[in-house]
Design a protein around this motif. Structure first.
Motif, PDB file in Angstrom:
ATOM      1  N   TYR A  43       3.713   2.905  -9.128  1.00  0.00           N
ATOM      2  CA  TYR A  43       4.668   2.788 -10.237  1.00  0.00           C
ATOM      3  C   TYR A  43       4.763   1.359 -10.752  1.00  0.00           C
ATOM      4  O   TYR A  43       4.862   1.122 -11.946  1.00  0.00           O
ATOM      5  CB  TYR A  43       6.071   3.247  -9.811  1.00  0.00           C
ATOM      6  N   GLN A  44       4.778   0.399  -9.820  1.00  0.00           N
ATOM      7  CA  GLN A  44       4.982  -0.988 -10.238  1.00  0.00           C
ATOM      8  C   GLN A  44       3.988  -1.916  -9.523  1.00  0.00           C
ATOM      9  O   GLN A  44       4.361  -2.624  -8.588  1.00  0.00           O
ATOM     10  CB  GLN A  44       6.418  -1.443  -9.913  1.00  0.00           C
ATOM     11  N   ASN A 184      11.101   4.596 -12.509  1.00  0.00           N
ATOM     12  CA  ASN A 184       9.930   4.226 -11.710  1.00  0.00           C
ATOM     13  C   ASN A 184       9.874   4.919 -10.363  1.00  0.00           C
ATOM     14  O   ASN A 184       9.549   4.291  -9.344  1.00  0.00           O
ATOM     15  CB  ASN A 184       9.844   2.701 -11.530  1.00  0.00           C
TER      16      ASN A 184
END
Ligand code: NAD
Length: 332
Positions: A43-44, A184
Protein backbone atom coordinates in the motif's frame (compact mmCIF):
# COMPACT_ATOMS: atom_id res chain seq x y z
CA UNK A 1 17.66 7.43 18.22
CA UNK A 2 16.64 8.69 14.78
CA UNK A 3 19.70 6.97 13.29
CA UNK A 4 18.82 3.62 14.81
CA UNK A 5 17.73 0.91 12.42
CA UNK A 6 14.01 0.25 12.95
CA UNK A 7 12.45 -2.84 11.40
CA UNK A 8 8.75 -2.97 10.61
CA UNK A 9 7.43 -6.34 9.51
CA UNK A 10 4.25 -6.55 7.44
CA UNK A 11 5.42 -3.30 5.84
CA UNK A 12 3.41 -3.93 2.69
CA UNK A 13 0.21 -4.17 4.71
CA UNK A 14 -2.14 -1.71 6.32
CA UNK A 15 -0.96 -0.89 9.86
CA UNK A 16 2.75 -1.44 9.20
CA UNK A 17 2.56 0.76 6.09
CA UNK A 18 1.25 3.58 8.26
CA UNK A 19 3.91 2.84 10.91
CA UNK A 20 6.63 3.25 8.31
CA UNK A 21 5.05 6.49 7.06
CA UNK A 22 4.89 7.83 10.61
CA UNK A 23 8.50 6.89 11.46
CA UNK A 24 9.62 8.71 8.30
CA UNK A 25 7.60 11.78 9.31
CA UNK A 26 9.34 11.72 12.69
CA UNK A 27 12.72 11.76 10.97
CA UNK A 28 13.86 8.16 11.37
CA UNK A 29 16.50 7.70 8.70
CA UNK A 30 17.08 3.97 8.73
CA UNK A 31 13.87 2.01 8.32
CA UNK A 32 13.65 -1.54 7.02
CA UNK A 33 10.19 -2.71 5.94
CA UNK A 34 9.65 -6.42 5.32
CA UNK A 35 6.70 -8.22 3.75
CA UNK A 36 6.09 -11.44 1.88
CA UNK A 37 4.26 -9.56 -0.90
CA UNK A 38 6.09 -8.23 -3.97
CA UNK A 39 6.71 -4.49 -3.69
CA UNK A 40 4.11 -3.58 -6.32
CA UNK A 41 1.42 -4.94 -3.99
CA UNK A 42 2.40 -2.77 -1.00
CA UNK A 43 0.00 0.00 0.00
CA UNK A 44 2.73 2.46 0.93
CA UNK A 45 6.17 1.66 -0.51
CA UNK A 46 8.74 4.41 0.13
CA UNK A 47 11.90 4.82 -1.93
CA UNK A 48 14.02 5.98 1.01
CA UNK A 49 13.15 2.86 3.03
CA UNK A 50 14.94 -0.48 2.75
CA UNK A 51 12.09 -2.62 1.42
CA UNK A 52 12.55 -6.39 1.56
CA UNK A 53 10.20 -9.01 0.14
CA UNK A 54 10.80 -12.00 2.41
CA UNK A 55 8.75 -14.86 3.80
CA UNK A 56 9.11 -14.43 7.55
CA UNK A 57 7.80 -17.93 8.23
CA UNK A 58 11.42 -18.90 7.62
CA UNK A 59 14.02 -18.44 10.33
CA UNK A 60 16.83 -17.43 7.95
CA UNK A 61 14.66 -14.64 6.52
CA UNK A 62 13.92 -13.40 10.03
CA UNK A 63 17.68 -13.23 10.59
CA UNK A 64 18.03 -11.11 7.44
CA UNK A 65 15.18 -8.90 8.64
CA UNK A 66 16.46 -8.40 12.20
CA UNK A 67 20.23 -8.06 11.56
CA UNK A 68 21.51 -4.76 12.90
CA UNK A 69 18.13 -3.57 14.15
CA UNK A 70 17.63 -1.75 17.41
CA UNK A 71 13.84 -1.90 17.34
CA UNK A 72 11.43 -4.36 15.75
CA UNK A 73 7.72 -3.76 15.24
CA UNK A 74 6.32 -7.15 14.31
CA UNK A 75 3.08 -6.45 12.45
CA UNK A 76 3.27 -9.28 9.91
CA UNK A 77 0.56 -11.92 10.10
CA UNK A 78 -1.81 -13.81 7.90
CA UNK A 79 -5.03 -12.12 8.71
CA UNK A 80 -8.29 -10.64 7.52
CA UNK A 81 -11.86 -9.98 8.56
CA UNK A 82 -14.27 -12.63 9.91
CA UNK A 83 -14.85 -14.08 6.44
CA UNK A 84 -11.15 -14.83 6.17
CA UNK A 85 -10.29 -16.00 9.66
CA UNK A 86 -13.29 -18.35 9.94
CA UNK A 87 -12.21 -20.16 6.77
CA UNK A 88 -8.42 -20.06 7.15
CA UNK A 89 -7.70 -21.23 10.67
CA UNK A 90 -4.59 -23.22 9.80
CA UNK A 91 -3.12 -20.35 7.80
CA UNK A 92 -3.80 -17.95 10.67
CA UNK A 93 -2.16 -20.29 13.16
CA UNK A 94 0.91 -20.58 10.95
CA UNK A 95 1.68 -16.93 11.76
CA UNK A 96 3.12 -18.43 14.93
CA UNK A 97 6.20 -19.10 12.81
CA UNK A 98 6.64 -15.39 12.08
CA UNK A 99 6.60 -14.25 15.69
CA UNK A 100 8.60 -17.20 16.98
CA UNK A 101 11.36 -16.79 14.40
CA UNK A 102 11.36 -13.01 14.69
CA UNK A 103 11.77 -13.26 18.47
CA UNK A 104 14.65 -15.70 18.05
CA UNK A 105 16.28 -13.48 15.46
CA UNK A 106 15.75 -10.36 17.62
CA UNK A 107 17.42 -12.12 20.52
CA UNK A 108 20.32 -13.29 18.36
CA UNK A 109 21.01 -9.76 17.07
CA UNK A 110 20.50 -8.04 20.42
CA UNK A 111 17.44 -6.04 19.37
CA UNK A 112 16.67 -3.61 22.19
CA UNK A 113 12.91 -3.24 21.79
CA UNK A 114 10.40 -5.62 20.30
CA UNK A 115 6.69 -4.99 19.69
CA UNK A 116 4.06 -7.66 18.97
CA UNK A 117 0.62 -6.95 17.53
CA UNK A 118 -1.97 -9.08 19.28
CA UNK A 119 -5.73 -8.85 18.92
CA UNK A 120 -9.05 -8.63 20.75
CA UNK A 121 -9.61 -12.10 19.26
CA UNK A 122 -7.66 -13.49 22.24
CA UNK A 123 -10.58 -12.74 24.55
CA UNK A 124 -12.74 -15.46 26.04
CA UNK A 125 -15.72 -16.09 23.75
CA UNK A 126 -18.08 -16.53 26.71
CA UNK A 127 -17.54 -12.86 27.61
CA UNK A 128 -18.72 -11.77 24.16
CA UNK A 129 -22.15 -13.39 23.89
CA UNK A 130 -24.10 -10.21 24.69
CA UNK A 131 -24.38 -7.29 22.25
CA UNK A 132 -24.35 -4.93 25.26
CA UNK A 133 -20.72 -5.77 26.01
CA UNK A 134 -19.48 -3.67 28.95
CA UNK A 135 -15.95 -3.73 27.50
CA UNK A 136 -13.30 -6.42 27.60
CA UNK A 137 -10.73 -5.98 30.32
CA UNK A 138 -7.21 -7.31 29.86
CA UNK A 139 -7.90 -10.00 32.48
CA UNK A 140 -10.78 -11.36 30.34
CA UNK A 141 -8.36 -13.31 28.13
CA UNK A 142 -8.24 -16.00 30.86
CA UNK A 143 -9.48 -18.63 31.40
CA UNK A 144 -8.62 -18.96 27.75
CA UNK A 145 -11.31 -19.48 25.13
CA UNK A 146 -9.92 -17.45 22.26
CA UNK A 147 -11.26 -17.13 18.72
CA UNK A 148 -10.55 -20.47 17.07
CA UNK A 149 -7.40 -20.41 14.93
CA UNK A 150 -6.42 -16.74 14.70
CA UNK A 151 -7.11 -15.89 18.36
CA UNK A 152 -5.24 -18.88 19.76
CA UNK A 153 -2.20 -18.02 17.68
CA UNK A 154 -2.26 -14.49 19.07
CA UNK A 155 -2.61 -15.72 22.64
CA UNK A 156 0.25 -18.18 22.25
CA UNK A 157 2.48 -15.56 20.63
CA UNK A 158 1.70 -13.06 23.40
CA UNK A 159 2.96 -15.60 25.89
CA UNK A 160 6.02 -16.29 23.79
CA UNK A 161 6.85 -12.58 24.07
CA UNK A 162 6.30 -12.74 27.82
CA UNK A 163 8.64 -15.69 28.24
CA UNK A 164 11.36 -14.17 26.07
CA UNK A 165 11.11 -11.15 28.38
CA UNK A 166 11.15 -13.19 31.58
CA UNK A 167 13.70 -15.82 30.57
CA UNK A 168 16.05 -13.82 28.33
CA UNK A 169 15.54 -10.29 29.61
CA UNK A 170 14.26 -9.02 26.28
CA UNK A 171 12.22 -5.82 26.05
CA UNK A 172 8.95 -7.10 24.59
CA UNK A 173 5.71 -5.13 24.49
CA UNK A 174 2.30 -6.33 23.35
CA UNK A 175 -0.89 -4.49 22.35
CA UNK A 176 -4.26 -6.12 21.75
CA UNK A 177 -5.73 -4.22 18.82
CA UNK A 178 -9.47 -3.88 18.51
CA UNK A 179 -10.60 -3.48 14.85
CA UNK A 180 -8.39 -0.97 13.07
CA UNK A 181 -9.63 0.86 9.98
CA UNK A 182 -8.55 3.68 7.69
CA UNK A 183 -7.14 4.46 4.24
CA UNK A 184 -4.41 2.36 2.64
CA UNK A 185 -5.69 -0.96 3.92
CA UNK A 186 -7.51 -3.98 2.51
CA UNK A 187 -10.84 -2.95 1.00
CA UNK A 188 -11.73 -5.83 -1.34
CA UNK A 189 -10.78 -9.41 -2.16
CA UNK A 190 -12.04 -11.31 0.90
CA UNK A 191 -9.67 -10.19 3.66
CA UNK A 192 -11.28 -6.77 4.23
CA UNK A 193 -12.97 -5.97 7.52
CA UNK A 194 -16.43 -4.53 8.17
CA UNK A 195 -15.74 -0.75 7.88
CA UNK A 196 -13.96 -1.10 4.53
CA UNK A 197 -16.43 -3.69 3.24
CA UNK A 198 -19.43 -1.51 4.11
CA UNK A 199 -17.85 1.60 2.56
CA UNK A 200 -17.07 -0.33 -0.63
CA UNK A 201 -20.51 -1.92 -0.89
CA UNK A 202 -22.26 1.43 -0.45
CA UNK A 203 -19.95 3.18 -2.94
CA UNK A 204 -20.46 0.45 -5.55
CA UNK A 205 -24.24 0.42 -4.99
CA UNK A 206 -24.37 4.20 -5.30
CA UNK A 207 -22.33 4.21 -8.50
CA UNK A 208 -24.49 1.43 -9.95
CA UNK A 209 -27.72 3.12 -8.88
CA UNK A 210 -28.86 -0.02 -7.04
CA UNK A 211 -29.19 0.92 -3.37
CA UNK A 212 -29.08 -2.53 -1.74
CA UNK A 213 -26.57 -3.84 0.77
CA UNK A 214 -26.01 -7.33 2.12
CA UNK A 215 -25.11 -7.26 5.81
CA UNK A 216 -23.49 -10.26 7.47
CA UNK A 217 -25.58 -11.45 10.42
CA UNK A 218 -28.45 -9.56 12.02
CA UNK A 219 -26.54 -6.27 12.11
CA UNK A 220 -27.08 -6.17 15.88
CA UNK A 221 -23.61 -7.49 16.70
CA UNK A 222 -21.48 -4.77 18.32
CA UNK A 223 -17.86 -3.73 17.89
CA UNK A 224 -15.57 -0.77 18.38
CA UNK A 225 -13.34 0.54 15.60
CA UNK A 226 -10.03 2.35 16.04
CA UNK A 227 -8.81 4.83 13.46
CA UNK A 228 -5.37 4.04 12.06
CA UNK A 229 -3.69 7.23 13.35
CA UNK A 230 -4.66 6.29 16.92
CA UNK A 231 -3.31 2.81 16.35
CA UNK A 232 0.09 4.05 15.14
CA UNK A 233 0.35 6.49 18.04
CA UNK A 234 -0.66 3.87 20.61
CA UNK A 235 1.76 1.25 19.25
CA UNK A 236 4.70 3.58 19.78
CA UNK A 237 3.52 4.70 23.21
CA UNK A 238 3.21 1.09 24.34
CA UNK A 239 6.53 0.09 22.75
CA UNK A 240 8.35 2.80 24.71
CA UNK A 241 6.46 2.34 27.99
CA UNK A 242 7.12 0.24 31.05
CA UNK A 243 3.91 -1.74 30.52
CA UNK A 244 4.87 -5.40 30.64
CA UNK A 245 1.52 -7.12 30.13
CA UNK A 246 -0.61 -7.05 26.95
CA UNK A 247 -2.70 -3.88 26.84
CA UNK A 248 -5.93 -3.10 25.01
CA UNK A 249 -5.42 -0.68 22.14
CA UNK A 250 -8.85 0.15 20.83
CA UNK A 251 -11.63 2.66 20.74
CA UNK A 252 -14.38 2.36 23.36
CA UNK A 253 -17.00 3.90 21.03
CA UNK A 254 -19.10 0.79 20.61
CA UNK A 255 -21.61 0.59 17.75
CA UNK A 256 -23.74 -2.12 16.21
CA UNK A 257 -23.03 -3.06 12.60
CA UNK A 258 -26.37 -1.43 11.75
CA UNK A 259 -25.14 1.81 13.33
CA UNK A 260 -21.92 1.51 11.35
CA UNK A 261 -24.01 1.26 8.18
CA UNK A 262 -26.07 4.30 9.33
CA UNK A 263 -22.90 6.41 9.54
CA UNK A 264 -21.58 5.33 6.14
CA UNK A 265 -25.01 5.95 4.57
CA UNK A 266 -24.96 9.43 6.03
CA UNK A 267 -21.48 10.13 4.63
CA UNK A 268 -22.55 8.80 1.22
CA UNK A 269 -25.87 10.65 1.33
CA UNK A 270 -27.92 7.54 0.56
CA UNK A 271 -30.37 5.16 2.26
CA UNK A 272 -29.83 1.50 1.48
CA UNK A 273 -32.22 -1.41 1.39
CA UNK A 274 -30.64 -3.83 3.89
CA UNK A 275 -30.56 -7.56 3.25
CA UNK A 276 -29.38 -9.66 6.18
CA UNK A 277 -27.37 -12.79 5.42
CA UNK A 278 -27.79 -14.79 8.62
CA UNK A 279 -25.56 -17.61 7.35
CA UNK A 280 -22.53 -15.39 6.72
CA UNK A 281 -19.61 -15.32 9.19
CA UNK A 282 -20.49 -12.85 11.93
CA UNK A 283 -18.04 -13.46 14.79
CA UNK A 284 -18.92 -12.81 18.43
CA UNK A 285 -22.12 -10.99 19.40
CA UNK A 286 -20.58 -8.12 21.36
CA UNK A 287 -17.05 -6.74 21.67
CA UNK A 288 -15.73 -3.46 22.99
CA UNK A 289 -12.44 -2.20 24.38
CA UNK A 290 -12.31 -1.44 28.11
CA UNK A 291 -9.76 1.34 28.42
CA UNK A 292 -9.20 1.86 32.14
CA UNK A 293 -5.66 0.47 32.02
CA UNK A 294 -4.45 2.40 28.97
CA UNK A 295 -5.82 5.64 30.44
CA UNK A 296 -4.09 4.86 33.73
CA UNK A 297 -0.72 3.96 32.20
CA UNK A 298 -0.55 6.32 29.23
CA UNK A 299 -2.99 9.09 30.17
CA UNK A 300 -4.45 8.62 26.70
CA UNK A 301 -6.77 6.37 24.73
CA UNK A 302 -7.76 6.19 21.05
CA UNK A 303 -10.11 9.12 20.61
CA UNK A 304 -10.79 9.71 16.91
CA UNK A 305 -14.56 9.57 16.48
CA UNK A 306 -15.88 6.84 14.22
CA UNK A 307 -17.61 9.44 12.08
CA UNK A 308 -14.39 11.42 11.50
CA UNK A 309 -12.34 8.32 10.71
CA UNK A 310 -14.97 6.87 8.40
CA UNK A 311 -15.17 10.09 6.38
CA UNK A 312 -11.47 9.74 5.50
CA UNK A 313 -11.75 6.01 4.89
CA UNK A 314 -14.82 6.40 2.67
CA UNK A 315 -13.11 9.11 0.60
CA UNK A 316 -10.04 6.93 0.06
CA UNK A 317 -12.04 3.82 -0.90
CA UNK A 318 -14.19 5.95 -3.22
CA UNK A 319 -11.05 6.99 -5.09
CA UNK A 320 -9.86 3.37 -5.28
CA UNK A 321 -13.18 2.19 -6.72
CA UNK A 322 -13.18 4.98 -9.31
CA UNK A 323 -9.56 4.27 -10.25
CA UNK A 324 -10.24 0.56 -10.64
CA UNK A 325 -13.39 1.23 -12.67
CA UNK A 326 -11.28 3.42 -14.94
CA UNK A 327 -8.93 0.49 -15.52
CA UNK A 328 -6.06 1.79 -13.39
CA UNK A 329 -4.07 -0.63 -11.21
CA UNK A 330 -4.91 -0.32 -7.51
CA UNK A 331 -3.79 -2.32 -4.49
CA UNK A 332 -6.87 -3.87 -2.92
P1 NAD B 1 -2.42 -6.64 6.82
O1 NAD B 1 -2.88 -7.95 6.28
O2 NAD B 1 -2.74 -5.42 6.04
O3 NAD B 1 -0.85 -6.67 7.06
C1 NAD B 1 -0.15 -7.82 7.45
C2 NAD B 1 0.99 -8.01 6.45
O4 NAD B 1 1.74 -9.14 6.86
C3 NAD B 1 0.51 -8.26 5.03
O5 NAD B 1 0.98 -7.27 4.14
C4 NAD B 1 1.07 -9.62 4.70
O6 NAD B 1 1.50 -9.76 3.36
C5 NAD B 1 2.23 -9.73 5.67
N1 NAD B 1 2.61 -11.13 5.89
C6 NAD B 1 1.79 -12.19 6.05
N2 NAD B 1 2.51 -13.31 6.15
C7 NAD B 1 3.81 -12.95 6.04
C8 NAD B 1 5.02 -13.68 6.03
N3 NAD B 1 5.05 -15.02 6.16
N4 NAD B 1 6.17 -12.99 5.87
C9 NAD B 1 6.17 -11.64 5.71
N5 NAD B 1 5.05 -10.90 5.70
C10 NAD B 1 3.87 -11.56 5.87
O7 NAD B 1 -3.00 -6.56 8.30
P2 NAD B 1 -2.99 -5.35 9.33
O8 NAD B 1 -4.40 -4.98 9.54
O9 NAD B 1 -2.02 -4.32 8.93
O10 NAD B 1 -2.50 -6.10 10.64
C11 NAD B 1 -1.21 -5.91 11.20
C12 NAD B 1 -1.11 -6.68 12.50
O11 NAD B 1 -2.12 -6.25 13.40
C13 NAD B 1 -1.32 -8.19 12.34
O12 NAD B 1 -0.52 -8.88 13.26
C14 NAD B 1 -2.77 -8.37 12.73
O13 NAD B 1 -3.05 -9.67 13.18
C15 NAD B 1 -2.90 -7.34 13.84
N6 NAD B 1 -4.28 -6.92 14.07
C16 NAD B 1 -4.92 -6.14 13.15
C17 NAD B 1 -6.23 -5.74 13.39
C18 NAD B 1 -7.00 -4.90 12.40
O14 NAD B 1 -8.15 -4.56 12.66
N7 NAD B 1 -6.43 -4.49 11.28
C19 NAD B 1 -6.88 -6.14 14.57
C20 NAD B 1 -6.20 -6.93 15.47
C21 NAD B 1 -4.89 -7.30 15.23
Amino acid sequence: MKDDLVVVTGGGGFIAGHMVADLRRQGYKRIRAVDIKPLEDWYQPFEDVENLSLDLDLRENCDTAAAGARQVYNLAANMGGMGFIEHNKALCMLSVLINTHMLQAARKFGVERYFYSSSACVYNGDKQRDAANPGLKEEDAYPALAEDGYGWEKLFSERMCRHFREDYGMWTRVARFHNVYGPNGTWDGGREKAPAAICRKIIQAKLAGNLEIVIWGSGNQTRSFMYIDDSVKGIQMIMNSGILEPLNLGSSEMVSINQLVDIVEDIAGVKMKRIYDLDAPKGVMGRNSENTLIRKYLGWEPDTTLRAGLEKTYAWIYDQVLARNAGRRVVE
